[in-house]
Design a protein around this motif. Structure first.
Motif, mmCIF file in Angstrom:
data_model
loop_
_atom_site.group_PDB
_atom_site.id
_atom_site.type_symbol
_atom_site.label_atom_id
_atom_site.label_comp_id
_atom_site.label_asym_id
_atom_site.label_seq_id
_atom_site.Cartn_x
_atom_site.Cartn_y
_atom_site.Cartn_z
ATOM 1 N N LEU A 218 7.076 0.842 3.478
ATOM 2 C CA LEU A 218 5.884 0.826 3.068
ATOM 3 C C LEU A 218 4.736 0.849 3.928
ATOM 4 N N ASN A 219 4.262 1.994 4.054
ATOM 5 C CA ASN A 219 3.096 2.532 4.996
ATOM 6 C C ASN A 219 1.871 2.292 4.399
ATOM 7 N N THR A 220 0.904 2.472 5.310
ATOM 8 C CA THR A 220 -0.538 2.354 4.909
ATOM 9 C C THR A 220 -1.223 3.232 3.752
ATOM 10 N N ASP A 221 -0.536 4.565 3.961
ATOM 11 C CA ASP A 221 -0.939 5.461 2.936
ATOM 12 C C ASP A 221 -0.608 5.137 1.465
ATOM 13 N N ILE A 222 0.658 4.866 1.607
ATOM 14 C CA ILE A 222 1.404 4.101 0.292
ATOM 15 C C ILE A 222 0.324 2.983 -0.422
ATOM 16 N N THR A 223 0.468 1.943 0.328
ATOM 17 C CA THR A 223 -0.393 1.001 0.078
ATOM 18 C C THR A 223 -1.892 1.059 -0.533
ATOM 19 N N HIS A 224 -2.300 1.863 0.258
ATOM 20 C CA HIS A 224 -3.852 2.402 -0.292
ATOM 21 C C HIS A 224 -3.846 3.258 -1.578
ATOM 22 N N ARG A 225 -2.845 4.131 -1.577
ATOM 23 C CA ARG A 225 -2.719 4.875 -2.920
ATOM 24 C C ARG A 225 -2.465 4.122 -4.228
ATOM 25 N N TYR A 226 -1.398 3.255 -3.803
ATOM 26 C CA TYR A 226 -0.876 2.471 -5.076
ATOM 27 C C TYR A 226 -1.332 1.148 -5.356
ATOM 28 N N ILE A 227 -1.577 0.374 -4.306
ATOM 29 C CA ILE A 227 -1.858 -1.109 -4.404
ATOM 30 C C ILE A 227 -3.379 -1.533 -3.837
ATOM 31 N N GLY A 228 -3.978 -0.727 -3.416
ATOM 32 C CA GLY A 228 -5.456 -0.884 -2.908
ATOM 33 C C GLY A 228 -5.633 -1.809 -1.860
#
Length: 229
Positions: A218-228
């Protein structure tokens, strides 16, 4: 060995569809973090698993049985232990009465719950309504453990709690994983703490699973895109 399988599940509140395509699985002894922004369907997914909301399509299997065909009490008897959002303790009953009301035979009894949460032992004769929010959350977790579940489901178990109490709750969850090997489904916003206890994660956006895999991926790109975060 797979314990819970959620496959292409859809669910609705009356005419309003809330889940469209939710899929993930949990193996015996695994901890899965169910993640996503507010209002994306995480609690609705939990309600559907626990048979509090009908499945309109898709499959949910738990311990090899089709949950979609079972009423809520039968699903609970198979080994689903729910700690609901908002705690929902029986406020007019004592701590001991709350625990014994949920008791089923197995490893967990009041003594083991008190060892996990010593505050509950100190307040065993107090009404649940007189407890602090953190103590009520401990009681809600203890009550679920008294059912001796195969899968413990924690819906926002640390939300709104003071930092020190949050630490106690996270330490208890870590202890459950390390010492009992219990499978756990946890919904929470604390990514730092989730990384320390979860094996896998699934992210829901607008009622659909948009990402799943090892929490280490779970990388930074995924967390920013879907979790904020």
């Amino acid at each position: 060995m797979m314990l819970l399988s959620v496959e292409n599940v859809a669910a609705s509140y009356g005419a309003s569809q809330a889940l469209f395509d939710v899929s993930f699985q949990i193996d015996e002894g695994q901890v899965l973090a169910l993640m996503g922004r507010n209002g994306m369907g995480k609690t609705t997914t939990v309600k559907t698993i626990c048979r509090l909301l009908p499945v309109t399509s898709g499959k949910i299997q738990f311990a090899g049985q089709d949950l979609a065909r079972l009423p809520a009490h039968k699903a609970a008897q198979l080994g689903l232990g729910l700690v609901p959002e908002g705690r929902r303790c029986f406020t007019n009953l004592t701590v001991t009465e709350n625990l014994t009301a949920a008791a089923r035979p197995g490893h967990w009894d009041q003594g083991k719950v008190n060892a996990l949460f010593p505050r509950l032992a100190e307040r065993c004769d107090q009404s649940a309504g007189s407890l602090s929010g953190g103590e009520q959350q401990m009681l809600a977790i203890g009550r679920a453990l008294m059912t001796n579940p195969r899968l413990l489901i924690l819906d926002e178990a640390t939300e709104g709690l003071a930092p020190l109490v949050r630490q106690e709750i996270w330490a208890a969850i870590a202890s459950l994983k390390q010492e009992t090997g219990m499978a756990i489904l946890v919904i929470d916003k604390s990514l730092k703490e989730l990384r320390q206890i979860a094996d896998n994660a699934a992210i829901i956006q607008r009622g659909e699973t948009v990402w799943s895999g090892s929490i280490n991926d779970l990388n930074t790109d995924i967390t920013h895109r879907y979790i904020g975060v």
